[in-house]
Design an enzyme around this catalytic site. Structure first.
Site: not given
Ligand code: CP
Length: 308
Positions: A266, A134, A137, A294, A107, A225
């Site tokens: 998400c 992403h 997700q 997830r 990430r 979001d």
């Molecule tokens: N939705 C998501 O990626 O959550 P986090 O940022 O907590 O990993």
């Protein structure tokens, strides 16, 4: 090398196989305690590096648990603790990590970092979020939609709010899974045109509709979001809130969608900003199924990357 970098860079047949595999693995666990191993242990003997240059709850925990359920081991690394944060190149980091681990999930901020990691790693690399997309997700979101409503092909998905990185992966998925996608939000926060054009070229109906009530008419799924993403400047908060307030997902807005429409987010959410608590906790909402999925979707992604 099978990297999982973006949904539009992965073949539709492979994406479908991953969703089906995720659903099968979820069923096979059949409510057993979360710490127990899966019946099969496809990641036995595998070491997975989970690199986080940004905060995370779901991505971090779901990848870690998923690897362990499949018999592998993890090391969770923070970008600032690694030499990555002190001048070592991404390319050198990728070459070094490839000598120790079998799979890398990262990430990070810039897409260029992810792409450089993938270019120089000798092991598969998974995109755990960049400022631009992403994909993990949205794999979970597709799985969640289909477990509630069947195939997403031909369905109408409406995104309300900021045309951000999560939206980008929905646009990628529209083209690959064959659903229609409407963006409703202020013009200043429109998604990149290229994301929309690519999905259109693959046959999906992609629209921008400024009127949120009109946008959600006939929607099978409404998604939103946070109004200020991790990569947005905190100083933009007030301006963004003012621009995005008309696009809040609330009961009045959902009343314009199909009566059986689902609601997704998400997470993490800012309750009563982008969506009201009545919606998040109401009958349309599947937000905690999304969060659970997830785990299952990423297990399928990791198996695909490793060919196990
Ligand atoms: N939705 C998501 O990626 O959550 P986090 O940022 O907590 O990993």
């Amino acid at each position: 090398m099978k990297h999982f970098l973006d949904i539009n860079k992965t073949a539709p047949d492979d994406l479908r196989a991953m969703i089906d595999s995720a659903a099968a693995m979820k069923t096979a666990r059949n409510g057993r305690p979360k710490g127990t191993p899966d019946d099969t242990q496809p990641l036995s003997g595998h070491m997975v590096a989970l690199i986080f240059e940004k905060p995370s709850t779901r991505t971090r925990v779901s990848f870690d648990v998923g690897v362990r359920q499949m018999g592998g081991q993890t090391m969770v690394l923070s970008g600032s603790d690694m030499q990555l944060g002190h001048g070592e190149t991404i390319a050198d980091t990728a070459r070094v990590l490839s000598r120790y681990v079998d799979l890398i999930m990262i990430r990070t901020f810039e897409e260029a970092t992810l792409l450089e990691m993938a270019e120089y790693a000798d092991v598969p690399v998974i995109n755990g979020l960049t400022n631009r997309s992403h994909p993990c997700q949205i794999m979970a979101d597709i799985m969640t939609f289909e477990e509630h409503r069947g195939s997403i092909a031909g369905k109408k998905v409406v995104w309300a709010g900021d045309g951000n990185n999560v939206f980008a992966s929905f646009a990628h998925a529209a083209g690959q899974f064959g659903f229609d996608l409407t963006f409703t939000g202020p013009e200043t926060l429109d998604p990149e045109k290229g994301f929309l054009d690519e999905a259109r070229a693959k046959g999906s109906k992609i629209e921008i509709e400024r009127n949120p009530q009109k946008a959600v008419e006939g929607a099978d799924l409404v998604v939103t979001d946070t109004w200020v993403s991790m990569h947005d400047s905190p100083s933009s908060r007030e301006r963004r809130h003012n621009q995005l307030r008309p696009y809040q997902v609330n009961q009045e807005l959902m009343s314009h969608a199909r009566t059986d429409a689902l609601f997704m987010h998400c997470l993490p959410a800012h309750r009563d900003e982008e969506a009201t608590s009545a919606i998040m906790d109401g009958p349309h909402s599947v937000i905690f199924d999304e969060a659970e999925n997830r785990l299952h979707a990423q297990k399928a992604v990791m198996r695909w990357c490793l060919g196990v």
